[in-house]
Design an enzyme around this catalytic site. Structure first.
Site, mmCIF file in Angstrom:
data_model
loop_
_atom_site.group_PDB
_atom_site.id
_atom_site.type_symbol
_atom_site.label_atom_id
_atom_site.label_comp_id
_atom_site.label_asym_id
_atom_site.label_seq_id
_atom_site.Cartn_x
_atom_site.Cartn_y
_atom_site.Cartn_z
ATOM 1 C CD GLU A 150 33.758 40.975 29.225
ATOM 2 O OE1 GLU A 150 34.924 41.420 29.374
ATOM 3 O OE2 GLU A 150 33.519 39.822 28.806
HETATM 4 C C1 HEC Z 1 31.457 40.564 32.780
HETATM 5 C C2 HEC Z 1 32.308 39.422 32.944
HETATM 6 C C3 HEC Z 1 33.807 39.584 32.865
HETATM 7 C C4 HEC Z 1 34.597 40.502 33.513
HETATM 8 C C5 HEC Z 1 34.173 41.632 34.401
HETATM 9 C C6 HEC Z 1 35.963 40.146 33.182
HETATM 10 N N1 HEC Z 1 35.996 39.051 32.383
HETATM 11 FE FE1 HEC Z 1 37.626 38.072 31.735
HETATM 12 N N2 HEC Z 1 36.513 37.034 30.458
HETATM 13 C C7 HEC Z 1 35.141 37.058 30.403
HETATM 14 C C8 HEC Z 1 34.705 36.379 29.195
HETATM 15 C C9 HEC Z 1 33.266 36.178 28.765
HETATM 16 C C10 HEC Z 1 35.870 35.959 28.538
HETATM 17 C C11 HEC Z 1 35.959 35.286 27.181
HETATM 18 C C12 HEC Z 1 35.872 36.373 26.133
HETATM 19 C C13 HEC Z 1 36.314 35.914 24.757
HETATM 20 O O1 HEC Z 1 37.032 34.930 24.650
HETATM 21 O O2 HEC Z 1 35.957 36.583 23.781
HETATM 22 C C14 HEC Z 1 36.987 36.367 29.371
HETATM 23 C C15 HEC Z 1 38.314 36.071 29.107
HETATM 24 C C16 HEC Z 1 39.356 36.345 29.974
HETATM 25 C C17 HEC Z 1 40.691 35.830 29.865
HETATM 26 C C18 HEC Z 1 41.202 34.881 28.798
HETATM 27 C C19 HEC Z 1 41.288 33.470 29.286
HETATM 28 C C20 HEC Z 1 41.514 32.501 28.165
HETATM 29 O O3 HEC Z 1 41.743 31.315 28.441
HETATM 30 O O4 HEC Z 1 41.466 32.880 26.989
HETATM 31 C C21 HEC Z 1 41.418 36.362 30.900
HETATM 32 C C22 HEC Z 1 42.874 36.115 31.223
HETATM 33 C C23 HEC Z 1 40.531 37.235 31.626
HETATM 34 N N3 HEC Z 1 39.285 37.185 31.062
HETATM 35 C C24 HEC Z 1 40.897 38.050 32.670
HETATM 36 C C25 HEC Z 1 40.103 39.113 33.110
HETATM 37 C C26 HEC Z 1 40.586 40.259 33.859
HETATM 38 C C27 HEC Z 1 42.008 40.482 34.280
HETATM 39 C C28 HEC Z 1 39.503 41.049 34.111
HETATM 40 C C29 HEC Z 1 39.466 42.390 34.817
HETATM 41 C C30 HEC Z 1 40.290 43.427 34.240
HETATM 42 C C31 HEC Z 1 38.359 40.389 33.515
HETATM 43 N N4 HEC Z 1 38.766 39.247 32.900
HETATM 44 C C32 HEC Z 1 37.058 40.852 33.624
HETATM 45 C C33 HEC Z 1 34.302 37.636 31.310
HETATM 46 C C34 HEC Z 1 34.707 38.687 32.136
#
Ligand code: HEC
Ligand code: HEC
Length: 343
Positions: A150
């Site tokens: 990520e």
């Molecule tokens: C490269 C893509 C990517 C980036 C960059 C990213 N995310 Fe995500 N995010 C995801 C993915 C894919 C998941 C699900 C991962 C899992 O459940 O294992 C996720 C899950 C989440 C969730 C959980 C939501 C839920 O309903 O469970 C949150 C809140 C979130 N991200 C916030 C953030 C924040 C804040 C950042 C920056 C610090 C960020 N993400 C950066 C792809 C990304």
């Protein structure tokens, strides 16, 4: 003489009774009442009893300066190793808080293995991530920063980059006496995320008493959503997000595929056999704008997703009519952000 008197009384009495039965409306005594739908058509409004879905609670009171700081961090690519990926790259607020791809692309073109859930209303979830491995939004924020697929960075790296920015130095100092630190970065981002609520979905307006805001089909879709048992898992203010359930309780969803590590779900967190293929039930708020669906992004459309749910979570083949109406209902769950309905 007596007979005549009785007759004189009985005739007008029965006339009155007939008048009452056939002409006077009986709305007050029947469970179904006639009302007017959005399309102007008359329809029967079915009373569903105690609603398993609650309207979105009012937005929490948050310090505006923290929200603003968190918003800036959320959109800042310096949180990634190559300064190219921000949280918003995968959680685009103009795309329902997702990237609308099956799997997200992180730094160096790395592709992930689960679908990015929406950040809208994530503050309502019992835990974060599909497998619930982060207990809070604060804890969650560290995940993507360190994930090599990520943002591929580390708190040390991020903190040293941000410390070079005088504007950040000043904004942090205004809300956190100890300035820029991993905990403060995470807290500011989490505070911003808590502000990402989407009120005034048409369905919420319906729950709050605007009985004419839904069309006949949408209301019928809701009735079937409840009657078929979808609300045993998708319920409460988040219409999901408040429990963990197995994907495939009425049939083996993973039977004809070779399950990946991510497909093991909560088993990866607890190591318990009973948690294999168990996932956080996702919120259905704004679900019309967050395709594709499921942790593996395997359902391209809402229609596909609803069919799969009928088969694997309820053990029934839903009729085409059921699916069409439930999908119509799901479209009423899109709320507003910054005064506009999410699209
Ligand atoms: C490269 C893509 C990517 C980036 C960059 C990213 N995310 Fe995500 N995010 C995801 C993915 C894919 C998941 C699900 C991962 C899992 O459940 O294992 C996720 C899950 C989440 C969730 C959980 C939501 C839920 O309903 O469970 C949150 C809140 C979130 N991200 C916030 C953030 C924040 C804040 C950042 C920056 C610090 C960020 N993400 C950066 C792809 C990304
Ligand atoms: C036994 C619990 C359960 C029942 C009943 C249930 N669901 Fe689900 N639902 C889940 C779980 C768990 C997921 C996440 C599956 C995954 O991706 O691993 C899910 C995912 C979904 C999704 C995809 C959301 C997204 O963002 O990816 C939709 C849409 C959905 N359900 C609709 C329905 C409908 C409509 C019904 C009734 C026909 C229903 N569900 C019944 C547990 C349930």
């Amino acid at each position: 003489m007596r007979l005549k008197r009785l007759f004189l009384f009985a005739v007008p009495a029965s006339a009155l009774l007939l008048l009452y039965v056939f002409i006077v409306p009986h709305d007050a005594n029947t469970p179904e009442s006639v009302s007017r739908g959005q399309d102007g058509a008359q329809f029967l409004e079915v009373s569903i009893g105690r609603e398993p879905i609650l309207p979105l609670p009012p937005a929490p009171q948050l310090a505006p300066e923290k929200v603003a700081l968190g918003k800036r961090l959320f959109h800042d690519p310096r949180l990634s190793h190559d300064n190219r990926i921000s949280c918003a790259s995968c959680h685009d607020l103009s795309k329902g808080g997702t990237d609308r791809s099956r799997f997200s692309t992180g730094i160096n073109g790395a592709v992930g293995d689960v679908n990015a859930p929406t950040v809208f209303n994530a503050g309502l979830n019992v835990a974060q991530f599909w497998d619930g491995r982060a207990k809070s939004l604060e804890e969650q924020a560290a995940g993507p920063v360190h994930n090599p697929a990520e943002m591929g960075s580390s708190w040390d790296e991020v903190v040293s980059k941000l410390r070079k920015d005088e504007e950040y130095q000043a904004s942090f100092r205004r809300v956190y006496p100890d300035g820029i630190s991993p905990a403060n970065i995470a807290e500011a981002i989490a505070t911003f995320e808590r502000s990402l609520t989407t009120p005034n979905a048409r369905f919420d307006r319906y729950l709050r008493g605007e009985k004419n805001v839904l069309s006949r089909d949408e209301l019928e879709g809701y009735r079937r959503f409840v009657d078929h048992g979808c609300t045993s898992c998708h319920q409460g203010a988040g219409i999901g997000g408040n429990m963990f359930q197995r994907f495939g309780i009425m049939g083996d969803f993973f039977k004809d595929r070779s399950p990946t590590r991510a497909d093991q779900g909560r088993f990866n967190v607890t190591g318990l056999e009973e948690d294999r293929h168990v996932f956080k039930v996702p919120t259905l708020r704004n679900v019309a704008v967050t395709s594709p669906y499921f942790h593996d992004g395997s359902a391209r459309t809402l229609t596909d997703a609803v069919r799969v749910m009928g088969k694997y979570q309820l053990g029934k083949g839903l009729s085409e009519q059921d699916v069409r109406l439930i999908v119509a209902f799901l479209h009423t769950l899109s709320g507003e952000w910054q005064g506009e309905v999410l699209k």
